[in-house]
Design a protein around this motif. Structure first.
Motif, PDB file in Angstrom:
ATOM      1  N   ASP A   1       0.852  -1.199   0.000  1.00 40.94           N
ATOM      2  CA  ASP A   1       0.000   0.000   0.000  1.00 40.94           C
ATOM      3  C   ASP A   1       0.881   1.240   0.000  1.00 40.94           C
ATOM      4  OD1 ASP A   1       0.659   0.687   2.770  1.00 40.94           O
ATOM      5  OD2 ASP A   1      -0.703  -0.906   3.355  1.00 40.94           O
ATOM      6  N   LEU A   2       0.275   2.357  -0.361  1.00 41.16           N
ATOM      7  CA  LEU A   2       0.946   3.654  -0.410  1.00 41.16           C
ATOM      8  C   LEU A   2       0.243   4.616   0.529  1.00 41.16           C
ATOM      9  CD1 LEU A   2       1.126   3.788  -4.292  1.00 41.16           C
ATOM     10  CD2 LEU A   2       3.095   3.545  -2.811  1.00 41.16           C
ATOM     11  N   ARG A   3       1.007   5.383   1.283  1.00 37.97           N
ATOM     12  CA  ARG A   3       0.421   6.367   2.187  1.00 37.97           C
ATOM     13  C   ARG A   3      -0.020   7.611   1.416  1.00 37.97           C
ATOM     14  NH1 ARG A   3       1.204   4.961   7.589  1.00 37.97           N
ATOM     15  NH2 ARG A   3       1.265   2.672   7.544  1.00 37.97           N
ATOM     16  N   PRO A   4      -1.097   8.233   1.817  1.00 36.35           N
ATOM     17  CA  PRO A   4      -1.642   9.381   1.058  1.00 36.35           C
ATOM     18  C   PRO A   4      -0.646  10.511   0.849  1.00 36.35           C
ATOM     19  CG  PRO A   4      -3.213   8.606   2.707  1.00 36.35           C
ATOM     20  CD  PRO A   4      -1.945   7.874   2.968  1.00 36.35           C
ATOM     21  N   GLN A   5       0.248  10.739   1.833  1.00 32.60           N
ATOM     22  CA  GLN A   5       1.164  11.872   1.701  1.00 32.60           C
ATOM     23  C   GLN A   5       2.231  11.636   0.627  1.00 32.60           C
ATOM     24  OE1 GLN A   5       0.601  10.034   4.395  1.00 32.60           O
ATOM     25  NE2 GLN A   5       2.383   9.875   5.763  1.00 32.60           N
ATOM     26  N   GLY A   6       2.354  10.386   0.104  1.00 32.83           N
ATOM     27  CA  GLY A   6       3.225  10.154  -1.042  1.00 32.83           C
ATOM     28  C   GLY A   6       4.684   9.948  -0.738  1.00 32.83           C
ATOM     29  N   SER A   7       5.053   9.756   0.530  1.00 33.92           N
ATOM     30  CA  SER A   7       6.464   9.540   0.845  1.00 33.92           C
ATOM     31  C   SER A   7       6.702   8.204   1.540  1.00 33.92           C
ATOM     32  CB  SER A   7       6.987  10.672   1.735  1.00 33.92           C
ATOM     33  OG  SER A   7       6.271  10.701   2.965  1.00 33.92           O
ATOM     34  N   GLU A   8       5.643   7.403   1.726  1.00 35.76           N
ATOM     35  CA  GLU A   8       5.781   6.125   2.411  1.00 35.76           C
ATOM     36  C   GLU A   8       5.074   5.025   1.625  1.00 35.76           C
ATOM     37  OE1 GLU A   8       4.553   6.080   6.465  1.00 35.76           O
ATOM     38  OE2 GLU A   8       5.414   8.051   6.912  1.00 35.76           O
ATOM     39  N   LEU A   9       5.616   3.799   1.770  1.00 34.86           N
ATOM     40  CA  LEU A   9       4.944   2.626   1.230  1.00 34.86           C
ATOM     41  C   LEU A   9       5.263   1.440   2.107  1.00 34.86           C
ATOM     42  CD1 LEU A   9       6.824   0.961  -1.728  1.00 34.86           C
ATOM     43  CD2 LEU A   9       7.862   2.818  -0.434  1.00 34.86           C
ATOM     44  N   ARG A  10       4.437   0.405   1.992  1.00 34.00           N
ATOM     45  CA  ARG A  10       4.738  -0.870   2.633  1.00 34.00           C
ATOM     46  C   ARG A  10       4.894  -1.924   1.549  1.00 34.00           C
ATOM     47  NH1 ARG A  10       0.742  -2.713   7.073  1.00 34.00           N
ATOM     48  NH2 ARG A  10      -0.814  -1.978   5.568  1.00 34.00           N
ATOM     49  N   VAL A  11       5.798  -2.864   1.818  1.00 32.15           N
ATOM     50  CA  VAL A  11       6.140  -3.884   0.834  1.00 32.15           C
ATOM     51  C   VAL A  11       5.638  -5.232   1.316  1.00 32.15           C
ATOM     52  CG1 VAL A  11       8.016  -5.018  -0.407  1.00 32.15           C
ATOM     53  CG2 VAL A  11       8.181  -2.580   0.151  1.00 32.15           C
ATOM     54  N   ALA A  12       4.984  -5.966   0.437  1.00 32.12           N
ATOM     55  CA  ALA A  12       4.578  -7.338   0.720  1.00 32.12           C
ATOM     56  C   ALA A  12       5.682  -8.269   0.242  1.00 32.12           C
ATOM     57  CB  ALA A  12       3.263  -7.657   0.017  1.00 32.12           C
ATOM     58  N   GLY A  13       6.288  -8.993   1.179  1.00 32.61           N
ATOM     59  CA  GLY A  13       7.394  -9.877   0.833  1.00 32.61           C
ATOM     60  C   GLY A  13       8.228 -10.175   2.059  1.00 32.61           C
ATOM     61  N   THR A  14       9.268 -10.959   1.878  1.00 30.76           N
ATOM     62  CA  THR A  14      10.092 -11.379   3.021  1.00 30.76           C
ATOM     63  C   THR A  14      11.446 -10.683   3.068  1.00 30.76           C
ATOM     64  OG1 THR A  14      10.975 -13.236   1.740  1.00 30.76           O
ATOM     65  CG2 THR A  14       9.002 -13.653   3.061  1.00 30.76           C
ATOM     66  N   ALA A  15      11.738  -9.814   2.121  1.00 33.99           N
ATOM     67  CA  ALA A  15      13.039  -9.145   2.088  1.00 33.99           C
ATOM     68  C   ALA A  15      13.166  -8.156   3.233  1.00 33.99           C
ATOM     69  CB  ALA A  15      13.217  -8.429   0.757  1.00 33.99           C
TER      70      ALA A  15
ATOM     71  N   PHE B   1      13.712   4.867  -6.903  1.00 37.96           N
ATOM     72  CA  PHE B   1      13.778   5.790  -5.763  1.00 37.96           C
ATOM     73  C   PHE B   1      14.709   5.193  -4.718  1.00 37.96           C
ATOM     74  CE2 PHE B   1      10.217   2.927  -5.173  1.00 37.96           C
ATOM     75  CZ  PHE B   1      10.321   2.504  -3.861  1.00 37.96           C
ATOM     76  N   ARG B   2      15.144   6.035  -3.808  1.00 40.46           N
ATOM     77  CA  ARG B   2      16.061   5.589  -2.757  1.00 40.46           C
ATOM     78  C   ARG B   2      15.346   5.641  -1.408  1.00 40.46           C
ATOM     79  NH1 ARG B   2      21.262   4.464  -2.632  1.00 40.46           N
ATOM     80  NH2 ARG B   2      21.539   5.248  -4.758  1.00 40.46           N
ATOM     81  N   VAL B   3      15.575   4.593  -0.608  1.00 38.88           N
ATOM     82  CA  VAL B   3      14.963   4.509   0.714  1.00 38.88           C
ATOM     83  C   VAL B   3      15.719   5.416   1.677  1.00 38.88           C
ATOM     84  CG1 VAL B   3      14.420   2.991   2.652  1.00 38.88           C
ATOM     85  CG2 VAL B   3      14.191   2.148   0.298  1.00 38.88           C
ATOM     86  N   ASN B   4      15.004   6.320   2.307  1.00 37.03           N
ATOM     87  CA  ASN B   4      15.621   7.211   3.290  1.00 37.03           C
ATOM     88  C   ASN B   4      15.636   6.562   4.672  1.00 37.03           C
ATOM     89  OD1 ASN B   4      16.789   9.736   4.093  1.00 37.03           O
ATOM     90  ND2 ASN B   4      14.851  10.227   5.091  1.00 37.03           N
ATOM     91  N   ARG B   5      14.529   5.868   4.985  1.00 33.94           N
ATOM     92  CA  ARG B   5      14.432   5.198   6.285  1.00 33.94           C
ATOM     93  C   ARG B   5      13.636   3.912   6.115  1.00 33.94           C
ATOM     94  NH1 ARG B   5      11.940   8.804   8.745  1.00 33.94           N
ATOM     95  NH2 ARG B   5       9.909   7.897   9.268  1.00 33.94           N
ATOM     96  N   ALA B   6      14.187   2.824   6.639  1.00 33.36           N
ATOM     97  CA  ALA B   6      13.521   1.526   6.546  1.00 33.36           C
ATOM     98  C   ALA B   6      13.156   1.060   7.948  1.00 33.36           C
ATOM     99  CB  ALA B   6      14.445   0.505   5.873  1.00 33.36           C
ATOM    100  N   GLU B   7      11.867   0.761   8.143  1.00 37.32           N
ATOM    101  CA  GLU B   7      11.368   0.237   9.415  1.00 37.32           C
ATOM    102  C   GLU B   7      10.596  -1.044   9.105  1.00 37.32           C
ATOM    103  OE1 GLU B   7       9.010   3.370  10.969  1.00 37.32           O
ATOM    104  OE2 GLU B   7      10.709   4.724  11.320  1.00 37.32           O
ATOM    105  N   GLY B   8      11.307  -2.164   9.073  1.00 32.16           N
ATOM    106  CA  GLY B   8      10.677  -3.403   8.657  1.00 32.16           C
ATOM    107  C   GLY B   8      10.299  -3.321   7.187  1.00 32.16           C
ATOM    108  N   ASN B   9       9.016  -3.559   6.902  1.00 29.43           N
ATOM    109  CA  ASN B   9       8.559  -3.463   5.506  1.00 29.43           C
ATOM    110  C   ASN B   9       7.970  -2.093   5.192  1.00 29.43           C
ATOM    111  OD1 ASN B   9       6.134  -3.605   6.917  1.00 29.43           O
ATOM    112  ND2 ASN B   9       5.122  -4.873   5.344  1.00 29.43           N
ATOM    113  N   ARG B  10       8.090  -1.161   6.133  1.00 30.56           N
ATOM    114  CA  ARG B  10       7.635   0.218   5.914  1.00 30.56           C
ATOM    115  C   ARG B  10       8.825   1.053   5.476  1.00 30.56           C
ATOM    116  NH1 ARG B  10       7.686   4.528   9.539  1.00 30.56           N
ATOM    117  NH2 ARG B  10       6.318   6.276   8.970  1.00 30.56           N
ATOM    118  N   LEU B  11       8.709   1.646   4.296  1.00 32.31           N
ATOM    119  CA  LEU B  11       9.812   2.406   3.715  1.00 32.31           C
ATOM    120  C   LEU B  11       9.414   3.855   3.542  1.00 32.31           C
ATOM    121  CD1 LEU B  11      10.835  -0.130   0.912  1.00 32.31           C
ATOM    122  CD2 LEU B  11      11.558  -0.095   3.315  1.00 32.31           C
ATOM    123  N   VAL B  12      10.327   4.736   3.925  1.00 34.79           N
ATOM    124  CA  VAL B  12      10.098   6.177   3.811  1.00 34.79           C
ATOM    125  C   VAL B  12      11.163   6.757   2.889  1.00 34.79           C
ATOM    126  CG1 VAL B  12       9.896   8.360   5.048  1.00 34.79           C
ATOM    127  CG2 VAL B  12       9.178   6.225   6.157  1.00 34.79           C
TER     128      VAL B  12
END
Length: 606
Positions: free
Chosen positions: A328-342, A362-373
């Motif tokens: 899914d993608l967050r409404p503000q457009g700077s976050e997403l969550r990834v479905a997978g085991t990586a 794009f480049r990941v600025n901050r990774a919190e589990g499968n939540r990427l900012v």
């Protein structure tokens, strides 16, 4: 006698070459200051000499790529370079131009001759002819199947066969691509390829209809035969080559380590039949993973016959490893969550193919589990459910940027008493080195076994590690630690030189096969050589301005097949009118000719 298997790794420069040796390469190929088929990857003779010295400690070899065509005014420089390479300790030179073996033989230089893939080596007849020129090894065309390789080995068993197993693929048979020279006066046969195969094309039929728009129709995926080494070994291949003389250090380390481990596992299953061509065991600080190294997606190419997915029409750039889909993608457009085991790390580079079949990233600025900012906003074309790929793995990059392997040769040491002192024999399983000292035989006051073993085993920064020290059963002498150190040094001060693989073969040319080689004649030595064999040559493409149409590429890759319209292979009849044309954005166009009898697609200047 055991059959020796060789992992051959690329070296962009001295540092990459040494890293390849450290990570398990049995041999390294490197470009000289000039006359290499990667003009941007030239190295000084001094650096090549240093690499030879380093490699030879492990019985590893260095092959120098002198594999361009040579112009007449360059022959004196070529002669001088070959002399310098012999003095530097190079083990072999790869050649395309016939001037190279002629000069090597005339000068009686101690260099093995390896026929480059640039000599277009597809048949047993060609391989046998190259052997008659003194080639102890032939680098086969990338396009060959395992059955074709096995047939060549059966018919010419006394020539070493080198096969590519990993890395970038040229769409044209090597040595037969003149597109870059035709369009930009940058000859692929002179190491200056402009990579027209990585450009966007339209595919247009003779009625002017656009069948494919803005697609990378000639851009192939990267080769990966990591799961098929056993088949290639059984087919008769001896050397397994990783492409990449323009690749970075991380690529060299990861790919070399990955294939080295695979070869070791195979040999461990067949210890009575095979052994590695060089010495030493590697210990890695990382887990090799080919998915994490630059790649355009992987293919086995023609290993098992013609396949439909060998090219990458959406992008010529690195896709990397699949890491999941967008959850899914967050409404503000700077976050997403990834479905997978990586798992992800800050700084990872991710990419995807959008709805218009364009590569976005794009480049990941901050990774919190499968939540990427990300910093800023995500690409607007990113959608839920799209596949994500990682083409820059920060964790892997950090591991590979540091010292990531140590290579040591296991040795057994045997201490003997001589009439006037002591002798130490060091055995690595293939060679023996020895040293001796003159020293008084002084009886020990207490047992010395442990002290002697400990002192002799201190091998420090040498390439060796001691696995056993043997002393005579009745040994009861005292030897000062300083004298033991001296004895150890004397036993190791002569670096092991690699055994020759094959004798340097004489030139006894047989009649040249009727194929492509005589197309690339650019100097009088080569021309006279062919004329003496009764073979007619034409000037190299680079020496003339062809009038009218000429073949610029000969490809086993076939767009008719790739698009599902090869009737010969079960496809549907095409609804286009031939001839077909590839067109670039600048208006330049190329006609396609399908030689279905020989399963070859030719690209012709139109």
């Amino acid at each position: 006698m055991k059959r020796r298997l060789e992992l051959l790794s690329p070296a962009r420069d001295l540092a990459c070459g040494m890293a390849a040796i450290d990570h398990g390469a049995d041999a390294v190929y490197i470009g000289p200051p000039s006359f290499g088929a990667r003009a941007a990857a030239g190295n000084s003779v001094e650096d090549i000499a240093q690499l030879c010295s380093y490699a030879h400690q492990y019985d590893a070899r260095v092959y120098v790529t002198v594999n361009t065509i040579i112009f007449d005014d360059e022959l004196p420089a070529l002669r001088q370079l070959l002399r310098q390479l012999a003095e530097a300790g190079a083990d072999a030179v790869l050649f395309q131009d016939m001037a190279v073996p002629l000069i090597v033989k005339e000068e009686q230089l101690p260099l093995q001759l390896h026929a480059s893939t640039q000599t277009d080596n597809r048949t047993a007849e060609k391989v046998e002819w190259l052997r008659s020129l003194g080639a102890s090894r032939v680098v086969l065309a990338r396009e060959l199947s395992v059955e074709e390789i096995a047939d060549i080995h059966r018919r010419v068993p006394d020539v070493e066969l080198e096969v590519f197993v990993h890395g970038a693929l040229c769409v044209s048979y090597s040595g037969l691509c003149y597109a870059s020279q035709h369009c930009f006066h940058r000859s692929a046969n002179r190491g200056e390829c402009a990579q027209l195969c990585r450009m966007k094309y339209n595919l247009v039929d003779s009625d002017g209809r656009t069948l494919q728009h803005d697609r990378y129709l000639l851009s192939l995926k990267d080769l990966n035969q990591s799961q098929h080494l056993e088949e290639l070994i059984e087919a008769g291949a001896t050397s397994f080559k990783i492409e990449g003389r323009l690749k970075d250090m991380a690529y060299v380390k990861n790919t070399t380590a990955a294939y080295s481990q695979l070869l070791d596992r195979f040999i461990n299953r067949h210890p009575e039949q095979y052994e590695r061509a060089s010495l030493g065991r590697c210990r890695y600080t990382f887990t090799p993973d080919l998915r994490k190294t630059f790649n355009r997606g992987y293919t086995t190419y023609f290993l098992h016959g013609r396949q439909p997915d060998i090219y990458s029409p959406d992008t010529p750039k690195a896709m990397g490893e699949f890491v999941g889909t967008v959850k899914d993608l967050r409404p503000q457009g700077s976050e997403l969550r990834v479905a997978g085991t990586a798992s992800f790390a800050n700084g990872d580079g991710l990419c995807f193919i959008d709805a218009d079949r364009q590569l976005q990233g794009f480049r990941v600025n901050r990774a919190e589990g499968n939540r990427l900012v990300v910093a800023g906003r995500l690409p607007l074309s990113l959608r839920k459910g799209m596949s994500l790929y990682r083409n820059n793995d920060q964790q892997m990059e950090r591991l590979l940027s540091a010292k990531s392997s140590e290579r040591k040769i296991p040795v057994t040491m045997t201490l003997d008493v001589t009439p006037d002192g002591y002798q130490l024999i060091v055995d690595d399983g293939r060679h023996q080195m020895s040293g001796s000292i003159v020293c008084e035989h002084q009886l020990a006051q207490k047992p010395q076994h442990d002290n002697i073993v400990r002192e002799l085993s201190k091998l420090g920064n040498t390439p060796y590690e001691c696995i056993e020290v043997r002393l005579p059963e009745d040994f009861d002498f005292f030897i000062p630690a300083s004298r033991l150190s001296e004895l150890r040094r004397k036993s190791l001060d002569k670096p092991t030189l690699p055994d020759p693989i094959n004798p340097i073969l004489p030139i006894k040319p047989i009649l040249a096969p009727a194929d492509s080689l005589q197309l690339n004649v650019a100097n009088h030595l080569s021309r006279q050589f062919y004329e003496a064999l009764g073979v007619k040559t034409i000037p190299a493409f680079e020496l003339q301005e062809p009038q009218g149409e000429s073949v610029l590429m000969q490809c086993r890759h076939c767009l008719r097949f790739a698009l599902g319209h090869c009737v010969k292979h079960g496809g549907t009849s095409p609804n286009w009118h031939e001839p077909l044309f590839l067109t670039l954005a600048n208006g330049r166009r190329f006609r396609l000719h399908f030689d279905c009898k020989n399963c070859v697609m030719m690209v012709i200047n139109a």
